[in-house]
Structure formats: C-alpha cells, structure tokens
Design a protein around this motif. Structure first.
Motif, PDB file in Angstrom:
ATOM      1  N   HIS A 181     -14.862  12.336  30.227  1.00  0.00           N
ATOM      2  CA  HIS A 181     -15.642  13.574  30.279  1.00  0.00           C
ATOM      3  C   HIS A 181     -16.563  13.643  29.062  1.00  0.00           C
ATOM      4  N   ARG A 183     -19.702  15.754  27.262  1.00  0.00           N
ATOM      5  CA  ARG A 183     -20.347  17.079  27.268  1.00  0.00           C
ATOM      6  C   ARG A 183     -21.565  17.071  26.350  1.00  0.00           C
ATOM      7  N   THR A 195     -25.316  23.791  28.611  1.00  0.00           N
ATOM      8  CA  THR A 195     -24.268  22.783  28.555  1.00  0.00           C
ATOM      9  C   THR A 195     -24.296  21.929  29.810  1.00  0.00           C
ATOM     10  N   ASP A 197     -22.281  18.686  31.709  1.00  0.00           N
ATOM     11  CA  ASP A 197     -21.040  17.924  31.720  1.00  0.00           C
ATOM     12  C   ASP A 197     -21.169  16.732  32.651  1.00  0.00           C
ATOM     13  N   TRP A 199     -18.839  13.323  34.180  1.00  0.00           N
ATOM     14  CA  TRP A 199     -17.593  12.583  34.318  1.00  0.00           C
ATOM     15  C   TRP A 199     -17.976  11.142  34.638  1.00  0.00           C
ATOM     16  N   SER A 210     -20.899  15.673  37.970  1.00  0.00           N
ATOM     17  CA  SER A 210     -21.626  16.266  36.849  1.00  0.00           C
ATOM     18  C   SER A 210     -21.935  17.727  37.133  1.00  0.00           C
TER      19      SER A 210
END
Length: 229
Positions: A181, A183, A195, A197, A199, A210
């Motif tokens: 993960h 970030r 933010t 994210d 994976w 994502s």
C-alpha cells in the motif's frame, strides 16, 4: 489553447461547487447496464442498485485486460478495457483505458494522467514515475492541467510526499493479490490536501487497486484491475 495557473482559493471554490451540484448536473454520466455480467463488463456503466454481481467464473471468460472504475462522488461505476499502450519520451508505460462509448482514463505506470468524456477533464499530468517502478516512484511536484472551458485549461500544482504503508493484500472478485500500500499525500500552497492510494504488486508490475483524485470536477475515482488479458 489558453492555459493559466489555478490559485488555491479557486481550487477550494471549484471543489465546493462540485460537491454541491454532483459534478455533472442532472444528466446521467453513463447509460443503463446490460443485465448479464459478461456483457456488463464489456459495455456497461451503472449506479449501485443496478449492479449485477461479478464472479470470477464470468471474468475468466473474457479476453483482454479490464478495469472497474467507480466515480465516488456520484457512486457511478464503469468497466473499461485497454485500448492503447505506448512508450513516449517520458519514464513509464502509458495505458489508455476506454469504455465502448469512448470515455477514457489514461495512466502512466498505474498513475492517473488524464481523463476524457467526464466534463472538467484532467487533460494531462506531470507525475513522478520511473521506468521499472509500478505506481508513483517518489514524492515531488505534480501538475494537473484541468479543462475549465472549451478553449481553456488551468494548471493545478501540488507538492506530494510518498509513504510506504507496508504489505496489504487485496481481494478482487474472489482472488487475493499480494500488494504494498503506497500513499501519496499532496498539498497546495495554502494547505489544501489530496490523498491518492495505490495497492501495488511490484512482481507483477501492476496497480491492482487505487483511489486517485481526477480533478475538482470529477473528484476521486476508485479502480480495480479485474483481468490482465
């Protein structure tokens, strides 16, 4: 084409307006889904209550690479297929994902760099990626060019930090994928925060899942890689 930099106050105003009016007004973004799961994957877009369940058995009948995309603000879902893959002069592989009615998302090493067909599109992005690295490679400046009118784009400049949050397996339609993960936290000059994210599976060279910001009009999009072709 006219371009200019977008002040952070204007960014906040655009975000607020998009949140109030749902981003696209009263017109639905996508047409109705077909009922069958396989034809849904190939053709459809829908809202939550209309979504038929996906199964791995249905996905295994498909040829090609497919991705599920959800627009969080409207809770609208689409299935996209790979329509083009290319390598340009910049680091990273560029992949264009498309619906049958030519709505597209484009990624570079899994990082969103453009949209078409949503209104208020992200026309292009300068992102921090590197050859051989899946997802963002580092923190640094990210610049999104956002369409605000027929002939106008504005540059939205973000300062980003990248954090490795460690192993985080993800399950996508009955299959668990080992991922890390990552970030990405981005801020404007006056402290506005976005933010993203990811994976990431470095061994497979894939971003399996994502959540990425696609601009003030579209908002956040969630992606899940359903098949790899």
């Amino acid at each position: 084409m006219i371009s200019k930099r977008l002040g952070t106050g204007a960014v906040a105003l655009m975000l607020g307006l998009a949140g109030c009016n749902g981003g696209t007004g009263s017109q639905p973004l996508f047409p109705q889904l077909a009922a069958a799961a396989v034809s849904t994957i190939k053709m459809g877009r829908t809202q939550r209550a209309e979504r038929p369940p996906l199964t791995r058995a249905a996905l295994d009948t498909l040829d090609g690479s497919f991705m599920e995309v959800t627009l969080e603000r409207q809770d609208i879902l689409a299935y996209l297929f790979v329509s083009a893959v290319r390598q340009d002069d910049l680091p990273g592989q560029v992949v264009q994902w498309r619906t049958e009615d030519n709505i597209t998302l484009t990624t570079r090493n899994g990082v969103l760099i453009s949209t078409r067909g949503f209104g208020g599109d992200m026309m292009s992005s300068a992102v921090q990626v590197a050859n051989g690295v899946t997802g963002p490679a580092s923190g640094g400046e990210k610049v999104h060019m956002i369409r605000t009118g027929d002939l106008e784009e504005v540059a939205l400049v973000l300062a980003c930090d990248l954090e490795n949050l460690g192993p985080a397996p993800v399950e996508i339609v009955e299959v668990v994928h080992p991922t890390t993960h990552m970030r990405e936290t981005c801020v404007t000059a006056d402290g506005g925060r976005i933010t993203n994210d990811y994976w990431v599976d470095p061994r497979a060279g894939l971003v399996w899942q994502s959540q990425q910001w696609a601009g003030p009009h579209v908002g956040y999009v969630r992606t899940r890689r359903l098949t790899t072709g």
